[in-house]
Scaffold this motif. Sequence first.
Motif, PDB file in Angstrom:
ATOM      1  N   THR A  44       0.812  -1.222   0.000  1.00  0.00           N
ATOM      2  CA  THR A  44       0.000   0.000   0.000  1.00  0.00           C
ATOM      3  C   THR A  44       0.844   1.270   0.000  1.00  0.00           C
ATOM      4  O   THR A  44       0.316   2.352  -0.240  1.00  0.00           O
ATOM      5  N   LEU A  45       2.143   1.150   0.238  1.00  0.00           N
ATOM      6  CA  LEU A  45       3.009   2.330   0.287  1.00  0.00           C
ATOM      7  C   LEU A  45       3.370   2.816  -1.113  1.00  0.00           C
ATOM      8  O   LEU A  45       3.502   2.020  -2.044  1.00  0.00           O
ATOM      9  N   SER A  46       3.563   4.121  -1.232  1.00  0.00           N
ATOM     10  CA  SER A  46       4.029   4.681  -2.499  1.00  0.00           C
ATOM     11  C   SER A  46       5.517   4.368  -2.657  1.00  0.00           C
ATOM     12  O   SER A  46       6.193   4.020  -1.687  1.00  0.00           O
ATOM     13  N   GLU A  47       6.027   4.520  -3.865  1.00  0.00           N
ATOM     14  CA  GLU A  47       7.457   4.282  -4.099  1.00  0.00           C
ATOM     15  C   GLU A  47       8.306   5.211  -3.245  1.00  0.00           C
ATOM     16  O   GLU A  47       9.333   4.807  -2.720  1.00  0.00           O
ATOM     17  N   GLU A  48       7.864   6.445  -3.099  1.00  0.00           N
ATOM     18  CA  GLU A  48       8.606   7.420  -2.292  1.00  0.00           C
ATOM     19  C   GLU A  48       8.677   6.966  -0.830  1.00  0.00           C
ATOM     20  O   GLU A  48       9.724   7.043  -0.198  1.00  0.00           O
ATOM     21  N   GLU A  49       7.550   6.496  -0.298  1.00  0.00           N
ATOM     22  CA  GLU A  49       7.532   6.008   1.084  1.00  0.00           C
ATOM     23  C   GLU A  49       8.431   4.786   1.252  1.00  0.00           C
ATOM     24  O   GLU A  49       9.150   4.663   2.245  1.00  0.00           O
ATOM     25  N   LYS A  50       8.401   3.893   0.273  1.00  0.00           N
ATOM     26  CA  LYS A  50       9.255   2.702   0.322  1.00  0.00           C
ATOM     27  C   LYS A  50      10.727   3.096   0.324  1.00  0.00           C
ATOM     28  O   LYS A  50      11.510   2.575   1.113  1.00  0.00           O
TER      29      LYS A  50
END
Length: 56
Positions: A44-50
Amino acid sequence: MDIEKEIEALNTEIGKIEDPVFIKAIKGMLVYHKKSRQPEWWDTLSEEEKQKLVYG
């Protein structure tokens, strides 16, 4: 030793750590643990959050 006492002991030790590299390593282990236990959370996380979680 029960799990709650182990966690308390770990929290006490972690509270004394000042080395940023070691802190980053611990964070990485926690992210890996959460990813392996809750893959839907990671998905569920965005690439930026990952990227932020993986690389700080």
